[in-house]
Design an enzyme around this catalytic site. Structure first.
Site, PDB file in Angstrom:
ATOM      1  CG  HIS A 135      -0.177  -8.611   1.747  1.00  0.00           C
ATOM      2  ND1 HIS A 135       0.388  -7.606   0.883  1.00  0.00           N
ATOM      3  CD2 HIS A 135      -1.239  -8.422   1.401  1.00  0.00           C
ATOM      4  CE1 HIS A 135      -1.226  -6.862   0.455  1.00  0.00           C
ATOM      5  NE2 HIS A 135      -1.688  -7.384   0.799  1.00  0.00           N
ATOM      6  CE1 TYR A 144      -3.223  -3.386   0.650  1.00  0.00           C
ATOM      7  CE2 TYR A 144      -2.889  -2.890   2.539  1.00  0.00           C
ATOM      8  CZ  TYR A 144      -3.100  -3.915   1.775  1.00  0.00           C
ATOM      9  OH  TYR A 144      -4.205  -4.653   2.129  1.00  0.00           O
TER      10      TYR A 144
END
Length: 367
Positions: free
Chosen positions: A128, A60
């Site tokens: 992730h 992000y």
């Protein structure tokens, strides 16, 4: 320096807060103006409501940098110590089609996150989007994370991803190795539109030794709101097909005609679904993604609106034990049913992840 002190493992189910502040709002993927958004007031407002867990990722970009700088600001450190909040980040995913789960990169990524957050420990580190690599690759990455647990630099280890069967399969492999996962994160599948996490994964994850399950994206990455899906630097990347988007837009119109808001209804629904007290299932937390003080207030209001706060006033601390307001749940039933009728064939529709043509062995598109 207080931020450098390590903390031992404890009872994860009592440490993570029921509502989590997601860090994706501070990414260029969702907001091109991420650096100029008022992060410190957002954190202060979230903390004041008892939203004391933050979840982010190096993917992000530049969320870790923005959050780390903000958390070190005197406006926050004068009020909160490092032990007053719970910090979760991730390893493995670098860009939309760039991944590295090698033990060497896992180690480098964790050390970089520690430096960005100016802290001696991270409460949780997830591998992730694990569906993009092989099960064996995930297990190797998880093993590298356990090295940091032994050093006191990471407290709990988990995985995140979309396909529930992949998460369950990897969790079982970790348990077979004698190192069960502490926590698992899934997105977009415990929502007003899709409840597969509850029906297809929670019990299996509990059996695999998982203590906590985080459900993120209660609005399914912005799908379940009147504004539609967000557009950032990646353009219109949302995986929802046109039929589902139109159905969601119709549902938003329906909610508005009944003096409600689809996003608010979806948040209330998600809070109720994650306020699970069944001891045979994992403890659950809900990850919301407020990008402004107003959105924090909206998230807090939605979370508080489903609680029975009669003994504590209108707004209680969101860390308090959740006692659901049964009357409020009953009053929402008709609207929920109406939205689900409009969604129709798209109810429990799940996206394909990774996309067709992706090789988990090679870690790249093969077309």
């Amino acid at each position: 320096m207080a931020n450098s002190i390590h903390r031992p493992r404890s009872d994860l189910t009592k440490e993570i807060t029921p509502i989590v502040m997601g860090g994706a709002a501070w990414s260029h993927q969702l907001n091109p103006d991420a650096e100029t958004r008022p992060i410190i007031p957002v954190i202060l407002k979230a903390f004041s409501h008892g939203i004391r867990t933050i979840d982010t990722s190096p993917y992000y970009e530049p969320s870790e940098k923005i959050l780390g700088k903000a958390l070190a600001n005197p406006q926050i450190t004068s009020l909160y110590n490092r032990k007053d909040y719970f910090l979760m980040t991730k390893v493995g995913r670098i860009a939309s089609e760039e991944f590295n789960y090698s033990p060497d990169w896992v180690r480098e990524s964790v050390e970089r996150s520690l430096e960005r957050f100016q802290t001696g420990y991270l409460d949780v580190v997830f591998c992730h989007d694990v569906e993009f690599i092989s099960d064996e690759g995930v297990v190797a990455a998880v093993s590298a994370l356990w090295e940091f647990v032994e050093k006191g630099k990471v407290r709990y280890v988990g995985i995140s991803g979309y396909p529930i069967d992949k998460l369950v399969r990897v969790a079982r492999k970790c348990k077979e190795m004698g190192k069960p996962l502490d926590i698992v994160q899934n997105w977009g599948q415990l929502t007003l539109q899709n409840t597969r996490l509850k029906t297809e994964g929670l019990r299996e994850l509990k059996e695999a030794g998982v203590k906590v399950v985080c459900s993120s994206s209660p609005l399914n990455i912005g799908l379940l709101r009147a504004q539609g899906v967000p557009i950032g630097t990646l353009g219109d990347w949302h995986p929802a097909p046109s039929g589902l988007r139109q159905a969601a837009a119709n549902a938003a119109t329906y909610a508005a005609k009944h003096n409600d808001d689809l996003a608010s209804l979806a948040l209330r629904f998600a809070v109720r679904e994650t306020a699970n007290k069944d001891p045979s299932l994992p403890t659950m937390s809900l990850i919301m993604g407020p990008g402004s003080v107003e959105e924090v207030e909206s998230c807090a209001a939605a979370a508080n609106s489903v609680r029975d706060n009669s003994a504590k006033g209108e707004f209680g601390d969101l860390r308090d034990e959740v006692v659901l307001d049964k009357e409020g749940e009953k009053s929402d039933e008709k609207l929920v049913e109406g939205v689900r009728e409009i969604l129709g064939e798209w109810m429990d529709f799940s996206f394909i992840s990774p996309p067709e043509g992706w090789s988990v062995k090679e870690g790249k598109m093969m077309k």
